[in-house]
Design an enzyme around this catalytic site. Structure first.
Site, PDB file in Angstrom:
ATOM      1  N   TYR A  23       0.704  -1.456   0.091  1.00  0.00           N
ATOM      2  CA  TYR A  23      -0.020   0.159  -0.405  1.00  0.00           C
ATOM      3  C   TYR A  23       0.590   1.296   0.164  1.00  0.00           C
ATOM      4  O   TYR A  23       0.428   2.315   0.080  1.00  0.00           O
ATOM      5  CB  TYR A  23      -1.264   0.029   1.360  1.00  0.00           C
ATOM      6  CG  TYR A  23      -1.843  -1.255   1.590  1.00  0.00           C
ATOM      7  CD1 TYR A  23      -2.711  -0.897   0.395  1.00  0.00           C
ATOM      8  CD2 TYR A  23      -1.460  -2.015   1.914  1.00  0.00           C
ATOM      9  CE1 TYR A  23      -3.409  -2.130  -0.150  1.00  0.00           C
ATOM     10  CE2 TYR A  23      -2.746  -3.777   2.318  1.00  0.00           C
ATOM     11  CZ  TYR A  23      -4.034  -3.398   0.894  1.00  0.00           C
ATOM     12  OH  TYR A  23      -4.101  -4.111   1.274  1.00  0.00           O
ATOM     13  N   HIS A 101      -8.435   1.201  -6.215  1.00  0.00           N
ATOM     14  CA  HIS A 101      -7.741   0.295  -4.937  1.00  0.00           C
ATOM     15  C   HIS A 101      -6.336   1.074  -5.169  1.00  0.00           C
ATOM     16  O   HIS A 101      -5.897   1.026  -6.148  1.00  0.00           O
ATOM     17  CB  HIS A 101      -8.144  -0.458  -5.455  1.00  0.00           C
ATOM     18  CG  HIS A 101      -9.357  -1.590  -5.392  1.00  0.00           C
ATOM     19  ND1 HIS A 101     -10.639  -2.023  -4.036  1.00  0.00           N
ATOM     20  CD2 HIS A 101     -10.628  -1.392  -5.879  1.00  0.00           C
ATOM     21  CE1 HIS A 101     -10.670  -1.435  -4.227  1.00  0.00           C
ATOM     22  NE2 HIS A 101     -11.773  -1.572  -5.854  1.00  0.00           N
ATOM     23  N   ILE A 102      -5.124   0.440  -4.338  1.00  0.00           N
ATOM     24  CA  ILE A 102      -4.183   1.306  -4.382  1.00  0.00           C
ATOM     25  C   ILE A 102      -3.325   0.264  -4.870  1.00  0.00           C
ATOM     26  O   ILE A 102      -2.623   0.062  -5.635  1.00  0.00           O
ATOM     27  CB  ILE A 102      -3.936   1.461  -3.282  1.00  0.00           C
ATOM     28  CG1 ILE A 102      -4.369   2.913  -1.818  1.00  0.00           C
ATOM     29  CG2 ILE A 102      -2.006   1.945  -2.804  1.00  0.00           C
ATOM     30  CD1 ILE A 102      -3.970   3.030  -1.507  1.00  0.00           C
ATOM     31  N   SER A 103      -3.902  -1.262  -4.864  1.00  0.00           N
ATOM     32  CA  SER A 103      -3.077  -2.332  -4.765  1.00  0.00           C
ATOM     33  C   SER A 103      -3.382  -2.895  -6.717  1.00  0.00           C
ATOM     34  O   SER A 103      -4.427  -2.867  -6.782  1.00  0.00           O
ATOM     35  CB  SER A 103      -3.348  -3.210  -3.808  1.00  0.00           C
ATOM     36  OG  SER A 103      -4.389  -3.688  -3.866  1.00  0.00           O
TER      37      SER A 103
END
Length: 148
Positions: A23, A101-103
């Site tokens: 993250y 979404h970060i990932s």
């Protein structure tokens, strides 16, 4: 309040310390500060809300509808993969939203590859780290005709 609402779900309050290899090191406050500055330049009101509780996120979506919010940017965290109730709240209020979404959820565990929200979102951004929020805001500003 017309404008943009940025919603963050469970565990996103731990950004900066939670699994930085996935993250990153930016905190939620860092991300919000950048978005606030970007929205200010565009003259767009922006508000932020984070909760670890599904019901609180649903209530905030209902409030966004009552406030005539133009667009929601949402990172539902793990609720992405489990929450029919969150989906129903977004459908019931019909406030347009962008899922972030970060990932890259598609490069992670199989259970993270399904989203209850993606098919009803105006767009989905994943895997670009915290910059995904900024890209979502740029898109939201264009969709609401207030580009930078």
């Amino acid at each position: 309040m017309a404008g943009i609402l940025v919603l963050n779900g469970p565990n996103l309050n731990l950004l900066g310390v939670r699994e930085p290899g996935i993250y990153g090191s930016d905190t939620l406050s860092d991300i919000e500060s950048r978005l606030q500055a970007q929205a200010r330049v565009a003259g767009m009101p922006i508000d932020f809300f984070q909760s670890n509780a599904e019901h609180a996120l649903i209530e905030r979506i209902h409030q966004a509808f009552r406030d005539a919010v133009d667009m929601i940017i949402i990172n539902p965290g793990a609720l992405t993969h489990t929450s029919v109730a969150l989906r129903d709240a977004l459908l019931a209020t019909a406030v347009p939203f962008i899922e972030v979404h970060i990932s890259n959820v598609h490069a992670r565990e199989p259970f993270r590859r399904h989203s209850y929200l993606s098919d009803i979102a105006r767009g989905v951004i994943c895997g670009l780290g915290p910059m995904g929020y900024e890209l979502a805001l740029q898109a939201a500003l264009q969709m609401t005709h207030r580009s930078l």
